[in-house]
Design a protein around this motif. Structure first.
Motif, PDB file in Angstrom:
ATOM      1  N   CYS A  21       0.860  -1.779  -0.144  1.00 14.43           N
ATOM      2  CA  CYS A  21       0.054   0.002   0.042  1.00 14.43           C
ATOM      3  C   CYS A  21       0.997   1.207  -0.258  1.00 14.43           C
ATOM      4  CB  CYS A  21      -0.379  -0.134   1.482  1.00 14.43           C
ATOM      5  SG  CYS A  21      -2.101  -1.465   1.006  1.00 14.43           S
ATOM      6  N   THR A  22       0.455   2.093  -0.762  1.00 16.73           N
ATOM      7  CA  THR A  22       1.460   3.050  -0.897  1.00 16.73           C
ATOM      8  C   THR A  22       0.465   4.416  -0.393  1.00 16.73           C
ATOM      9  OG1 THR A  22       0.462   4.090  -3.213  1.00 16.73           O
ATOM     10  CG2 THR A  22       2.492   2.292  -2.781  1.00 16.73           C
ATOM     11  N   TRP A  23      -0.690   4.298   0.226  1.00 16.26           N
ATOM     12  CA  TRP A  23      -1.669   5.421   0.752  1.00 16.26           C
ATOM     13  C   TRP A  23      -0.996   5.801   2.183  1.00 16.26           C
ATOM     14  CZ3 TRP A  23      -3.195   1.805  -2.379  1.00 16.26           C
ATOM     15  CH2 TRP A  23      -4.510  -0.155  -1.190  1.00 16.26           C
ATOM     16  N   PHE A  24      -0.759   4.920   2.861  1.00 11.25           N
ATOM     17  CA  PHE A  24       0.136   5.637   4.336  1.00 11.25           C
ATOM     18  C   PHE A  24       0.913   4.364   4.751  1.00 11.25           C
ATOM     19  CE2 PHE A  24      -2.757   1.017   4.220  1.00 11.25           C
ATOM     20  CZ  PHE A  24      -1.959   0.853   5.312  1.00 11.25           C
ATOM     21  N   SER A  25       2.095   4.925   5.440  1.00  7.80           N
ATOM     22  CA  SER A  25       3.573   4.301   5.658  1.00  7.80           C
ATOM     23  C   SER A  25       2.564   3.352   6.825  1.00  7.80           C
ATOM     24  CB  SER A  25       4.027   5.605   6.536  1.00  7.80           C
ATOM     25  OG  SER A  25       3.371   5.839   7.865  1.00  7.80           O
ATOM     26  N   THR A 148      -1.847  11.102  13.247  1.00 10.58           N
ATOM     27  CA  THR A 148      -1.173  12.051  11.973  1.00 10.58           C
ATOM     28  C   THR A 148      -2.684  13.102  12.125  1.00 10.58           C
ATOM     29  OG1 THR A 148      -1.265  10.637  10.017  1.00 10.58           O
ATOM     30  CG2 THR A 148      -1.743  12.857   8.679  1.00 10.58           C
ATOM     31  N   ARG A 163     -16.357  13.280  -1.632  1.00 11.03           N
ATOM     32  CA  ARG A 163     -16.739  12.399  -2.899  1.00 11.03           C
ATOM     33  C   ARG A 163     -17.194  11.395  -3.237  1.00 11.03           C
ATOM     34  NH1 ARG A 163     -14.077   7.184  -2.247  1.00 11.03           N
ATOM     35  NH2 ARG A 163     -13.547   7.398  -0.010  1.00 11.03           N
ATOM     36  N   ASN A 191      -8.736  14.853  -3.584  1.00 14.08           N
ATOM     37  CA  ASN A 191      -7.055  14.347  -4.488  1.00 14.08           C
ATOM     38  C   ASN A 191      -6.484  14.609  -2.889  1.00 14.08           C
ATOM     39  OD1 ASN A 191      -8.394  12.985  -6.479  1.00 14.08           O
ATOM     40  ND2 ASN A 191      -8.738  14.658  -7.786  1.00 14.08           N
ATOM     41  N   ARG A 192      -6.071  14.653  -1.759  1.00 11.77           N
ATOM     42  CA  ARG A 192      -4.865  15.427  -0.894  1.00 11.77           C
ATOM     43  C   ARG A 192      -4.566  13.568  -0.091  1.00 11.77           C
ATOM     44  NH1 ARG A 192      -4.421  20.970   0.404  1.00 11.77           N
ATOM     45  NH2 ARG A 192      -5.864  21.638  -0.709  1.00 11.77           N
ATOM     46  N   THR A 193      -3.215  14.213   0.521  1.00 14.26           N
ATOM     47  CA  THR A 193      -2.925  12.941   0.687  1.00 14.26           C
ATOM     48  C   THR A 193      -3.172  13.076   2.440  1.00 14.26           C
ATOM     49  OG1 THR A 193      -1.121  14.647   2.338  1.00 14.26           O
ATOM     50  CG2 THR A 193      -0.930  13.251  -0.411  1.00 14.26           C
ATOM     51  N   GLU A 194      -2.904  12.036   3.307  1.00 18.62           N
ATOM     52  CA  GLU A 194      -3.380  11.896   4.649  1.00 18.62           C
ATOM     53  C   GLU A 194      -2.924  13.124   5.205  1.00 18.62           C
ATOM     54  OE1 GLU A 194      -3.534   8.177   7.165  1.00 18.62           O
ATOM     55  OE2 GLU A 194      -1.695   8.410   7.090  1.00 18.62           O
ATOM     56  N   LYS A 195      -1.280  13.480   5.246  1.00 18.26           N
ATOM     57  CA  LYS A 195      -0.760  14.702   5.378  1.00 18.26           C
ATOM     58  C   LYS A 195      -1.858  15.658   5.663  1.00 18.26           C
ATOM     59  CE  LYS A 195       3.475  16.512   6.093  1.00 18.26           C
ATOM     60  NZ  LYS A 195       5.255  16.704   6.291  1.00 18.26           N
TER      61      LYS A 195
END
Length: 311
Positions: A21-25, A148, A163, A191-195
């Motif tokens: 997964c790339t949408w969270f660490s 976060t 959305r 369309n924003r990152t979690e941060k």
């Protein structure tokens, strides 16, 4: 979390080797099959991911998402593998059948050793779909919001994520704009990152929830823990935590009630309601229930059940 607590666990994607997964660490490790001929070429041509030798029936236990239950649950049964189905969307149970049948879906749920549920509402939907399955087979897990999200210096911002129900969001904003006091603004999160989402929620004072048929509905919880008054739809899954004074539930489609409740929330913010003892106590209760510690506690209970299942 399991891996970090000495529970041997891996991620396996039946079509994508080394999937991550790339949408969270995270620090989750990909599963390296024991079968030597298993390769990226194998992924592209195989029709069944459970060929002999990939998994060990004595030592391996698989967890399958609900949208893949019919296909891969039946493959587990045929291969003699023990497995659980993780239902994070109670309203997605019937999806993902594809060329298979409802009978295949029911067979997968009937033979699963454990059914994992993300919310009270999801547990109810599992029982509604499969009334013959024992309630004892369903175990509850708890998500956590993570580091976060947290309150920052508040501004006169009303944030929302359009959305899921863009038409509802558009109409609420249309009716609401003419009633906003001076200095207040509407800020969509798209369309924003979690941060980035965490940064916006930290400074907004009110969050409008447009959740729709969610297994849990995480954004309203993230907004609340970021110090917002939350107004809007529960998406059903959020009913277990949607209580005043932090949360204000609006029936889906009640646009007039939505606008009126946001206007009330604006007055409450300006009156200092989010600084009251009652408001802060509810937030602390919510943070405790959906904390990393509570999530880990229930994950380890699940791990213990797996060990018992494997013997």
């Amino acid at each position: 979390m399991l891996y970090a607590n000495n529970v041997e666990s891996y991620i396996f994607h039946p079509r994508k080797p080394n999937f991550s997964c790339t949408w969270f660490s995270h620090n989750a490790k990909p599963f390296i099959p024991r079968k030597s001929r298993f390769s990226s070429t194998w992924f592209s041509r195989v029709s069944k991911f459970l060929e002999p030798g990939i998994f060990d029936a004595k030592n391996d236990f698989l967890v399958i998402p609900e949208i893949w239950a019919a296909r891969y649950g039946n493959q587990c049964i045929d291969a003699g593998l023990r497995y659980a189905i993780y239902v994070q969307g109670g309203y997605l149970i019937h999806t993902g059948i594809g060329s298979l049948s409802e009978r295949d879906l029911r067979r997968a749920y009937d033979h699963a050793d454990i059914l994992m549920s993300i919310s009270e509402d999801t547990s109810t939907m599992i029982s509604l779909a499969f009334p013959s399955i024992s309630h004892q087979k369903i175990i509850r897990l708890f998500p956590n919001v993570g580091e976060t999200f947290g309150a920052g210096v508040k501004q006169k911002i009303i944030s929302f994520i359009p959305r899921k129900l863009p038409k509802h969001a558009e109409q609420v904003c249309f009716y609401l704009k003419q009633y906003l006091p001076e200095g207040w603004e509407l800020v969509p999160i798209i369309n924003r990152t979690e941060k980035d989402v965490g940064s916006i929620l930290a400074k907004s004072s009110i969050f409008m929830s447009f959740s729709d048929l969610e297994g849990f509905s995480l954004p309203p919880l993230e907004a609340a823990i970021s110090g917002n008054i939350v107004v809007g739809y529960t998406g059903q899954g959020a009913k277990e935590y949607f209580y005043k004074p932090v949360f204000r539930d609006i029936p889906n489609g009640d646009l007039k009630g939505f606008v009126e409740s946001v206007r009330t929330a604006i007055r409450d913010v300006e009156a200092g309601i989010p600084q009251t003892i009652e408001f802060k106590k509810q937030l602390e209760d919510v943070k405790r229930t959906y904390s990393a510690e509570n999530e880990l506690f229930h994950l380890l209970k699940f791990s213990s059940l797996v060990n018992q299942t494997l013997g």
